[in-house]
Design a protein around this motif. Structure first.
Motif, PDB file in Angstrom:
ATOM      1  N   CYS A 147     -47.453  98.617  23.404  1.00  0.00           N
ATOM      2  CA  CYS A 147     -46.372  97.736  22.726  1.00  0.00           C
ATOM      3  C   CYS A 147     -45.100  98.681  22.480  1.00  0.00           C
ATOM      4  O   CYS A 147     -45.212  99.708  21.770  1.00  0.00           O
ATOM      5  N   ALA A 148     -44.045  98.163  22.581  1.00  0.00           N
ATOM      6  CA  ALA A 148     -42.602  98.802  22.295  1.00  0.00           C
ATOM      7  C   ALA A 148     -42.530  98.987  20.797  1.00  0.00           C
ATOM      8  O   ALA A 148     -41.645  99.752  20.326  1.00  0.00           O
ATOM      9  N   CYS A 187     -43.550  91.662  16.754  1.00  0.00           N
ATOM     10  CA  CYS A 187     -43.159  93.225  17.302  1.00  0.00           C
ATOM     11  C   CYS A 187     -41.872  93.231  17.940  1.00  0.00           C
ATOM     12  O   CYS A 187     -41.203  94.371  17.726  1.00  0.00           O
ATOM     13  N   LEU A 188     -41.284  92.265  18.402  1.00  0.00           N
ATOM     14  CA  LEU A 188     -39.952  92.109  19.105  1.00  0.00           C
ATOM     15  C   LEU A 188     -38.967  92.229  17.905  1.00  0.00           C
ATOM     16  O   LEU A 188     -38.016  92.876  18.063  1.00  0.00           O
ATOM     17  N   ILE A 225     -38.148  99.343  17.255  1.00  0.00           N
ATOM     18  CA  ILE A 225     -38.598  99.003  18.494  1.00  0.00           C
ATOM     19  C   ILE A 225     -37.959 100.218  19.407  1.00  0.00           C
ATOM     20  O   ILE A 225     -36.560 100.493  19.412  1.00  0.00           O
ATOM     21  N   ARG A 226     -38.696 100.625  20.150  1.00  0.00           N
ATOM     22  CA  ARG A 226     -38.470 101.590  21.333  1.00  0.00           C
ATOM     23  C   ARG A 226     -37.808 100.972  22.608  1.00  0.00           C
ATOM     24  O   ARG A 226     -38.036  99.968  22.989  1.00  0.00           O
ATOM     25  N   PRO A 227     -36.948 101.639  23.118  1.00  0.00           N
ATOM     26  CA  PRO A 227     -36.183 100.957  24.492  1.00  0.00           C
ATOM     27  C   PRO A 227     -37.197 100.853  25.581  1.00  0.00           C
ATOM     28  O   PRO A 227     -37.913 101.796  25.738  1.00  0.00           O
ATOM     29  N   TYR A 228     -37.353  99.638  26.116  1.00  0.00           N
ATOM     30  CA  TYR A 228     -38.249  99.492  27.186  1.00  0.00           C
ATOM     31  C   TYR A 228     -37.695  99.886  28.593  1.00  0.00           C
ATOM     32  O   TYR A 228     -36.553  99.262  28.707  1.00  0.00           O
ATOM     33  N   THR A 280     -41.983 100.912  32.051  1.00  0.00           N
ATOM     34  CA  THR A 280     -43.046 101.396  32.250  1.00  0.00           C
ATOM     35  C   THR A 280     -44.137 101.168  31.112  1.00  0.00           C
ATOM     36  O   THR A 280     -45.309 101.162  31.148  1.00  0.00           O
ATOM     37  N   GLY A 281     -43.514 100.902  29.866  1.00  0.00           N
ATOM     38  CA  GLY A 281     -44.376 100.921  28.617  1.00  0.00           C
ATOM     39  C   GLY A 281     -45.262 102.211  28.162  1.00  0.00           C
ATOM     40  O   GLY A 281     -46.137 101.939  27.558  1.00  0.00           O
ATOM     41  N   TYR A 282     -44.770 103.379  28.670  1.00  0.00           N
ATOM     42  CA  TYR A 282     -45.190 104.673  28.479  1.00  0.00           C
ATOM     43  C   TYR A 282     -44.271 105.389  27.491  1.00  0.00           C
ATOM     44  O   TYR A 282     -43.094 105.542  27.680  1.00  0.00           O
ATOM     45  N   TYR A 283     -44.758 105.673  26.238  1.00  0.00           N
ATOM     46  CA  TYR A 283     -43.521 106.443  25.393  1.00  0.00           C
ATOM     47  C   TYR A 283     -44.220 107.623  25.115  1.00  0.00           C
ATOM     48  O   TYR A 283     -45.363 107.645  24.080  1.00  0.00           O
ATOM     49  N   GLY A 284     -43.600 108.645  25.476  1.00  0.00           N
ATOM     50  CA  GLY A 284     -44.075 110.066  25.026  1.00  0.00           C
ATOM     51  C   GLY A 284     -43.389 110.123  23.613  1.00  0.00           C
ATOM     52  O   GLY A 284     -42.625 109.730  23.320  1.00  0.00           O
TER      53      GLY A 284
END
Length: 321
Positions: A254-255, A281-282, A287-290, A293-297
């Protein structure tokens, strides 16, 4: 052929001085420009790393040349590039956190190679038991397998009673790469299960070697690919989008960093809801930029691959191949 490789491996083999070996191993990875996660413990070694094909070959050769690790069975996959953003080589108490009072070097389930597993899995006297976390088997699992609603392997003692009625069956445990099953199968034996087997090399090797038939959905992996295809024989989808309920095997984080749940979101909902799993969550201000991919390092501004490396001589380290 893709120019990068991903290596997944483990071995239970005593390491006399884990701290010293951690430094040696970290330096080896630095020299070969590898990224990923490696765990060193007194009981052995566990890692997933990515790098250029030639560097991965050199890494495998170096480990196989060490008598302690000559028996490592590497699972090798192709990749477009690095599947990790960082390199971490850490010392821990266990190479897979379980807290189970067992020693796989003394007792463990009978190992089945992929072909043996393929022949045995549909036997009416056989029960497949998934030893992975709930979010992992939510997106993919073997047909008719028993799954537990557990967060990690530490929770197995709280769930083993769910299969007590199956003690007269042949139990085959499985997981992503085989490592969890070494301790899980040993634990089942200690709990009175007599006919215990395990899929050697796990889901990944089964897919690579025999096509992955009857593995429904996708296999969760612990790198920025998030999930990978396994079944090229009779693939299907077992999971549904958390937002709209449509069939999907596309898992993201989730972002919302406050939430960060592993959750299945279809492409349409991922785009429409900016990679979040709920409307709350929105609305998260952080919130992280989507990016699809939905993968956030984790942020890497201060990261250096030399982090955590200490030269025992105190001299400057020169990274020459």
């Amino acid at each position: 052929m893709k120019s990068y490789r991903v290596l997944l491996y483990y071995i239970y083999s005593p390491i006399e001085n884990p701290d010293q070996y951690r430094e040696e191993h970290h330096l080896l990875c630095l020299r070969l420009n590898l990224l990923g996660r490696v765990i060193v413990a007194a009981e052995g070694l566990n890692g997933t790393v990515s790098g250029l094909a030639a560097d991965c070959e050199a890494y495998m050769a170096a480990l196989h040349a060490d008598p302690r690790f000559a028996g490592i069975d590497f699972k090798v996959d192709d990749a477009e590039g690095h599947t990790f953003q960082k390199l971490h080589v850490r010392v821990k108490n266990e190479i897979v956190h379980s807290d189970l009072p067992v020693d796989p070097l003394r007792q463990t389930g009978i190992h089945l190679d992929p072909e043996e597993f393929q022949k045995l899995k549909n036997d009416p006297d056989v029960v497949l038991v998934d030893m992975r976390s709930n979010y992992e088997h939510a997106v993919g699992r073997f047909k008719n397998a028993v799954t537990f609603d557990m967060e990690n392997l530490r929770d197995l003692p709280d769930h083993v009673h769910e299969i007590d009625h199956l003690k007269d069956k042949k139990i085959i445990t499985y997981c992503t790469g085989g490592i969890k099953c070494e301790k899980a199968s040993a634990y089942l034996l200690a709990q009175g299960f007599e006919n215990v087997y395990q899929l050697h090399g796990g889901i990944i090797k089964y897919g690579m070697e025999v096509g992955g038939d009857d593995f429904d959905g996708q296999c969760y992996v612990f790198d920025n690919r998030v999930t990978v295809d396994v079944n090229t024989v009779n693939p299907t989808i077992v999971s549904t989008c958390f937002r709209c309920g449509s069939p999907s095997s596309r898992m993201i984080n989730c972002a919302s960093p406050t939430c960060n749940n592993h959750v299945v979101i279809c492409e349409t909902c991922g785009h429409d809801y900016s990679g979040t799993c709920t409307d709350a969550c929105l609305e998260d201000p952080a919130i992280r930029p989507y990016d699809g991919t939905g993968y956030y390092g984790k942020l890497t501004q201060t990261y250096s691959p030399l982090q955590g490396f200490k030269s025992r001589s105190g001299q400057r380290v020169t990274l020459e191949k």
